[in-house]
Design an enzyme around this catalytic site. Structure first.
Site, short mmCIF file in Angstrom:
data_model
loop_
_atom_site.label_atom_id
_atom_site.label_comp_id
_atom_site.label_asym_id
_atom_site.label_seq_id
_atom_site.Cartn_x
_atom_site.Cartn_y
_atom_site.Cartn_z
N HIS A 167 -2.15 11.21 -27.43
CA HIS A 167 -2.16 9.81 -26.97
C HIS A 167 -2.75 8.89 -28.03
CE1 HIS A 167 -1.85 10.80 -22.39
NE2 HIS A 167 -0.69 10.78 -23.00
N LYS A 222 2.30 11.46 -11.00
CA LYS A 222 1.40 10.62 -11.81
C LYS A 222 2.16 9.36 -12.18
CE LYS A 222 -1.72 13.73 -14.25
NZ LYS A 222 -2.11 14.20 -15.60
N HIS A 248 6.21 10.01 -28.19
CA HIS A 248 5.25 10.73 -27.34
C HIS A 248 5.38 12.25 -27.55
CE1 HIS A 248 2.79 11.57 -23.79
NE2 HIS A 248 3.70 12.46 -23.44
N LYS A 277 6.21 23.44 -13.61
CA LYS A 277 5.34 22.29 -13.36
C LYS A 277 5.00 22.20 -11.88
CE LYS A 277 4.07 17.63 -13.94
NZ LYS A 277 4.17 16.34 -14.56
N ASN A 319 -2.52 18.74 -19.63
CA ASN A 319 -2.92 17.74 -20.64
C ASN A 319 -3.03 18.39 -22.02
OD1 ASN A 319 -3.18 15.64 -18.77
ND2 ASN A 319 -5.21 16.36 -18.17
N HIS A 326 -2.97 16.57 -25.36
CA HIS A 326 -2.68 15.17 -25.08
C HIS A 326 -3.78 14.18 -25.49
CE1 HIS A 326 0.98 16.38 -23.17
NE2 HIS A 326 1.22 15.19 -22.66
N ARG A 377 -4.39 21.68 -12.96
CA ARG A 377 -3.44 20.69 -13.51
C ARG A 377 -3.94 20.11 -14.84
NH1 ARG A 377 0.01 15.96 -10.36
NH2 ARG A 377 1.14 15.29 -12.22
N ARG A 406 0.82 -1.23 0.00
CA ARG A 406 0.00 0.00 0.00
C ARG A 406 0.85 1.27 0.00
NH1 ARG A 406 -3.05 -2.91 3.89
NH2 ARG A 406 -4.71 -4.05 2.85
N GLU A 452 7.09 18.29 -24.37
CA GLU A 452 6.55 18.74 -23.07
C GLU A 452 7.08 20.14 -22.72
OE1 GLU A 452 4.19 16.95 -22.07
OE2 GLU A 452 4.62 14.86 -22.58
N GLU A 482 -5.15 16.87 -10.00
CA GLU A 482 -5.80 17.22 -11.27
C GLU A 482 -7.31 17.40 -11.17
OE1 GLU A 482 -4.09 15.38 -14.87
OE2 GLU A 482 -6.16 15.30 -15.58
P1 NAD Z 1 11.26 6.19 -22.33
O1 NAD Z 1 11.26 6.01 -20.91
O2 NAD Z 1 10.78 5.09 -23.19
O3 NAD Z 1 12.73 6.60 -22.79
C1 NAD Z 1 12.98 6.82 -24.17
C2 NAD Z 1 14.18 5.99 -24.65
O4 NAD Z 1 15.37 6.59 -24.14
C3 NAD Z 1 14.17 4.55 -24.13
O5 NAD Z 1 14.63 3.73 -25.17
C4 NAD Z 1 15.20 4.59 -23.01
O6 NAD Z 1 15.81 3.35 -22.82
C5 NAD Z 1 16.17 5.61 -23.52
N1 NAD Z 1 16.96 6.33 -22.51
C6 NAD Z 1 16.61 6.71 -21.27
N2 NAD Z 1 17.57 7.46 -20.72
C7 NAD Z 1 18.56 7.54 -21.61
C8 NAD Z 1 19.81 8.19 -21.61
N3 NAD Z 1 20.22 8.96 -20.60
N4 NAD Z 1 20.60 8.06 -22.71
C9 NAD Z 1 20.18 7.32 -23.78
N5 NAD Z 1 19.01 6.71 -23.84
C10 NAD Z 1 18.20 6.81 -22.76
O7 NAD Z 1 10.39 7.47 -22.77
P2 NAD Z 1 10.32 8.97 -22.22
O8 NAD Z 1 10.21 9.80 -23.44
O9 NAD Z 1 11.34 9.29 -21.22
O10 NAD Z 1 8.91 8.97 -21.47
C11 NAD Z 1 7.71 8.72 -22.17
C12 NAD Z 1 6.71 8.17 -21.20
O11 NAD Z 1 6.50 9.11 -20.16
C13 NAD Z 1 5.37 7.86 -21.80
O12 NAD Z 1 4.94 6.59 -21.37
C14 NAD Z 1 4.46 8.92 -21.22
O13 NAD Z 1 3.13 8.48 -21.07
C15 NAD Z 1 5.11 9.18 -19.89
N6 NAD Z 1 4.82 10.50 -19.32
C16 NAD Z 1 4.41 10.54 -18.02
C17 NAD Z 1 4.17 11.75 -17.42
C18 NAD Z 1 3.77 11.82 -15.98
O14 NAD Z 1 3.38 12.87 -15.51
N7 NAD Z 1 3.90 10.74 -15.24
C19 NAD Z 1 4.34 12.94 -18.14
C20 NAD Z 1 4.76 12.86 -19.47
C21 NAD Z 1 5.01 11.62 -20.05
N1 GLY Z 2 2.13 15.35 -17.48
C1 GLY Z 2 0.93 15.93 -17.04
C2 GLY Z 2 0.82 15.99 -15.58
O1 GLY Z 2 1.73 15.64 -14.87
O2 GLY Z 2 -0.20 16.40 -15.07
#
Ligand code: NAD
Ligand code: GLY
Length: 353
Positions: free
Chosen positions: A245, A139, A256, A220, A238, A241, A234, A117, A181, A230
């Protein structure tokens, strides 16, 4: 080094965020010190690049590396992580450290939220996107049945460590991904927008983008502090988005961040058809998005892709809900029947791309 602290709503916890060179050294060591046992979750690419550093920073620690990529952001990966945490005999007073991009961060955060939990979570974002956005704000999620982030929770990390050292190994595509972003934040915050317009010719330079990380985190955080779960402002984060998405999960060839840039422009066009918008500002925003994308890509017919927008979590009832830019630092959240939404986005796609 910049440092922020904020209190996590409905709990006695605080979240500490460190941003700058050297964050992964002394601040990280201080952050992990209170925990009896640590557990590192990362992905295979990050492990290949930073495995030596991980082993040195966290000796005698279980390290689990998932296969890299959004296609593994699944309940199956989450479950195998939870099993590994149980096998490592993690307890309430222990912590999970997510080292990686938004995918490892979102899954690791959700596992920390669910295990017993809720245990402590430290986010060490290694992509530009994760540093400016996903690691901050709590998130967490996995995708399910073709819908992005359908299963998730709000679970604030105890510490975030954003160190620019990780950004030097990012391929150009991942840099563009973070830019999505960053432009989104710029569209919502005039000082950032000015920096992006002034630096338009440098939008593919990692040095320039790294210099924006601090401002992005500060912006942020100002939103998350006001509305952590949200219910109001907040929702502005989005921006673009709903469409992004849907495109991301169906076109697959676009990242993305690239989909976010397209989503912002397409939903801006949709807004112009029905609301009083600042057209000159939306033109400037479109110019920045085009520069960030290196030109708008040719898009295939979008109808099938847009069907996924029907299942977006932001929707109310049968209608599709979008968060669109309408003026400098201004956005509108509106809902419309799917057919109307899809026709509007298709029209915008034909106009722009
Ligand atoms: P990712 O985590 O897939 O990383 C992208 C690629 O970069 C992967 O192949 C990874 O292995 C590689 N990588 C990571 N660090 C590296 C480094 N230092 N050097 C070389 N390669 C590296 O993708 P991302 O773009 O980081 O994140 C996208 C995800 O984030 C999506 O799933 C999206 O939904 C999510 N997201 C979440 C939030 C949130 O608020 N939680 C906000 C925006 C996006
Ligand atoms: N990435 C959108 C949020 O964190 O609310």
């Amino acid at each position: 080094m910049r440092e922020w602290t904020f209190s996590v709503q409905k709990s006695a916890r605080v979240c500490n965020i460190f941003c700058g060179e050297g964050a992964r050294e002394e601040p990280l060591a201080r952050a992990v010190a209170p925990y009896r046992k640590r557990f590192v979750f990362t992905d295979a690419n990050v492990h290949r690049l930073y495995g030596n550093w991980i082993r040195a920073a966290f000796p005698e620690t279980t390290v689990v590396a998932m296969p890299a990529g959004e296609e593994y952001k699944t309940p199956e990966t989450l479950l195998s992580l939870l099993r590994a945490m149980a096998q490592a005999e993690l307890h309430r007073g222990d912590c999970l450290i997510a080292v990686g991009g938004g995918v490892a961060g979102d899954i690791g955060g959700l596992a920390a939220a669910l295990y017993m939990r809720g245990i402590a979570c430290i986010q060490v974002p290694t992509t530009l996107l994760a540093q400016v956005d996903s690691s901050v704000g709590g998130k967490t999620a996995v995708d399910l049945g073709g819908v992005k982030n359908l299963v998730g929770a709000f679970w604030q990390p105890n510490t975030v460590i954003a160190d620019p050292v990780f950004l030097s190994t990012l391929p150009p595509r991942e840099i563009r991904c973070g830019l999505g972003e960053i432009v989104k934040h710029g569209a919502l915050h005039a000082p950032l927008f000015s920096r992006l317009e002034e630096g338009e010719a440098r939008l593919s330079e990692i040095g320039f983008l790294a210099s924006l990380v601090e401002d992005n985190i500060a912006f942020k955080l100002s939103v998350v502090r006001e509305d952590p779960e949200e219910n109001g402002i907040r929702k502005s984060l989005n921006l673009g988005h709903t469409t992004a998405h849907a495109l991301e999960l169906s076109l697959k060839t676009l990242s993305h961040g690239e989909c976010v840039l397209l989503g912002i422009v397409l939903e801006g066009e949709l807004a112009q058809e029905r609301l009083d918008c600042d057209k000159e500002y939306l033109r400037r925003l479109r110019t920045i998005c085009a520069a960030a994308l290196g030109g708008f890509p040719a898009l295939p017919p979008l109808r099938e892709a847009l069907r996924l927008a029907r299942l977006d979590k932001k929707n109310i009832g049968e209608e599709v809900t979008v968060t669109a830019p309408i003026g400098m630092g201004r956005y509108a959240v509106f809902s419309l029947p799917w057919e109307e939404y899809a026709r509007g986005i298709e029209r915008a796609g034909r106009k722009i791309c």
